[in-house]
Design an enzyme around this catalytic site. Structure first.
Site, PDB file in Angstrom:
ATOM      1  N   GLY A 172       0.839  -1.200   0.000  1.00 59.78           N
ATOM      2  CA  GLY A 172       0.000   0.000   0.000  1.00 59.78           C
ATOM      3  C   GLY A 172       0.871   1.245   0.000  1.00 59.78           C
ATOM      4  CG  ASP A 192      -0.682  -5.906  -1.847  1.00 60.30           C
ATOM      5  OD1 ASP A 192      -0.331  -5.017  -1.054  1.00 60.30           O
ATOM      6  OD2 ASP A 192      -1.889  -6.129  -2.123  1.00 60.30           O
ATOM      7  CB  SER A 199       6.545   8.227  11.853  1.00 63.50           C
ATOM      8  OG  SER A 199       5.738   9.375  11.681  1.00 63.50           O
ATOM      9  CG  HIS A 235       5.337   9.531  16.759  1.00 59.41           C
ATOM     10  ND1 HIS A 235       4.329   9.370  15.819  1.00 59.41           N
ATOM     11  CD2 HIS A 235       6.223  10.382  16.190  1.00 59.41           C
ATOM     12  CE1 HIS A 235       4.596  10.096  14.749  1.00 59.41           C
ATOM     13  NE2 HIS A 235       5.739  10.725  14.947  1.00 59.41           N
ATOM     14  CE1 TYR A 278      -4.130   9.507  17.197  1.00 61.38           C
ATOM     15  CE2 TYR A 278      -6.054   9.554  18.614  1.00 61.38           C
ATOM     16  CZ  TYR A 278      -5.293   8.927  17.649  1.00 61.38           C
ATOM     17  OH  TYR A 278      -5.694   7.712  17.152  1.00 61.38           O
TER      18      TYR A 278
HETATM   19  O1  LIG Z   1       1.214   6.404  12.227  1.00 61.02           O
HETATM   20  C1  LIG Z   1       0.695   7.361  11.753  1.00 61.02           C
HETATM   21  C2  LIG Z   1       1.411   8.638  11.598  1.00 61.02           C
HETATM   22  O2  LIG Z   1       2.580   8.676  12.326  1.00 61.02           O
HETATM   23  C3  LIG Z   1      -0.722   7.217  11.331  1.00 61.02           C
HETATM   24  O3  LIG Z   1      -0.833   7.477   9.978  1.00 61.02           O
HETATM   25  C4  LIG Z   1      -1.588   8.097  12.113  1.00 61.02           C
HETATM   26  O4  LIG Z   1      -1.249   8.102  13.446  1.00 61.02           O
HETATM   27  C5  LIG Z   1      -3.018   7.730  11.938  1.00 61.02           C
HETATM   28  O5  LIG Z   1      -3.540   7.369  13.167  1.00 61.02           O
HETATM   29  P1  LIG Z   1      -5.039   7.679  13.492  1.00 61.02           P
HETATM   30  O6  LIG Z   1      -5.848   6.949  12.437  1.00 61.02           O
HETATM   31  O7  LIG Z   1      -5.284   7.125  14.842  1.00 61.02           O
HETATM   32  O8  LIG Z   1      -5.231   9.173  13.397  1.00 61.02           O
END
Ligand SMILES: O=C(CO)[C@H](O)[C@H](O)COP(=O)(O)O
Length: 325
Positions: free
Chosen positions: A9, A30, A121, A192, A197
């Site tokens: 993906g 995949d 990330s 992280h 969030y």
């Molecule tokens: O790992 C990520 C970025 O570092 C994810 O893309 C992101 O945290 C998405 O998480 P969520 O759907 O909970 O917002």
């Protein structure tokens, strides 16, 4: 170095391409044949099944699983564990819950298989910019896979060195860390994402305050009609709160000032909740992170049953009426 990659993906495809760009060879699989064909056209060897992919790897094999956390990752690792042999390594690069890593590592160890968890990330930009990786697992395996991590990481780049860090750049300075034993990588990535969030919620609330300064409920002489895209833009340049998330906010606001293509019902994939679970287990107060998680839940409903109960009590004790629609 050669590596197998399962899951092509946005992230897995980028990982395969970046590794090949850095001279590594990949054997990819995949469920979507087109995804395999795309990466094969970029130089990978394709596998028609997990078994076929494993058969094309040199021993000791290393297979990077880059699938959504949960059932699909679990069953894929289960299947792989039956196809691989003692001495081989499974790498989970998704957003797996760290306690699942700890359980899996033990089960795989009993079969002589190694398990390395990599919180990755970088999203869709990782191919170009590199991926920040938080790694858990046995030191020997992490060291053996170092050329892979080194190629995937952003590298030292143009970021100024931290005062006192001299000499040959260390792994963290290049964008990856061996955080500890199995589970530690995903634990660091989980926190992280919990922080992610909180930062996102802070921007969201701040821009709400800016935009609503033109609200009809305010006296006319107290209103400002502020330019959201321009404020995001100016904050990107030299301000204390500049960041990549702000860059993304500026892009979105410039593209559509009112963000009308979004409903605002924000999903989550569990990482924020797990961070709060960990904070509670550790008795660590996590005010901002929990508020940010609850803000996401809140975004999914207009007025809750709880809101109605609040209005009912307020009406009950004082005859107070609700806000007009
Ligand atoms: O790992 C990520 C970025 O570092 C994810 O893309 C992101 O945290 C998405 O998480 P969520 O759907 O909970 O917002």
């Amino acid at each position: 170095m050669q590596i197998g990659i399962v899951g092509l993906g946005r992230m897995g495809g980028g990982i395969a391409k970046r590794l090949m760009d850095h001279g590594h060879s990949t054997v990819v699989y995949d469920q979507a044949e087109k995804a395999v064909a795309d990466i094969v056209s970029a130089g990978a060897t394709g596998g028609s099944s997990l078994q076929d992919m494993v058969s094309k790897l040199d021993k000791p094999r290393a297979v990077w699983v880059m699938l959504p956390a949960g059932e699909i990752t679990e069953t894929t690792i289960e299947t792989l564990s039956g196809l691989l042999e003692a001495g081989d390594t499974i790498i989970d690069g998704g957003n797996t819950f760290y306690k699942d890593d700890m359980r899996r590592a033990k089960a795989l160890e009993a079969k002589g298989l190694h398990y390395v968890d990599v919180g990755t990330s970088g999203g869709v930009w990782g191919l170009e910019r590199g991926f920040c990786m938080m790694i858990g697992g046995p030191k020997e395996q992490v060291d053996r896979l170092d050329p892979i991590f080194d190629a995937l990481a952003p590298g030292v780049g143009t970021i100024a060195r931290t005062t006192g860090r001299d000499g040959e750049p260390t792994r963290p300075e290049k964008g990856y860390i061996h955080a500890g034993p199995a589970g530690a990588g995903h634990f660091v990535k989980m926190v992280h994402n919990g922080i992610e969030y909180g930062i996102m919620a802070a921007y969201a609330e701040g821009f709400d305050v800016l935009k609503t300064k033109n609200g009809a409920h305010l006296p006319e002489d107290q209103r400002f009609e502020l330019n959201m895209p321009d404020i995001a833009e100016v904050w990107r340049r030299g301000s204390v709160i500049s960041s990549w998330l702000l860059d993304l906010a500026a892009d979105a606001l410039y593209d559509n000032h009112d963000l009308t293509q979004y409903t605002g019902k924000v999903a989550d994939s569990g990482e924020g909740q797990w961070t709060i679970d960990a904070a509670m287990e550790e008795a660590v107060p996590a005010y901002v992170l929990s508020a940010a998680l609850f803000a996401r839940y809140r975004s999914r409903s207009d007025n809750t049953f709880g809101d109605k109960l609040l209005s009912a009590m307020r009406h009950g004790f004082g005859g107070h009426v609700e806000m007009p629609q």
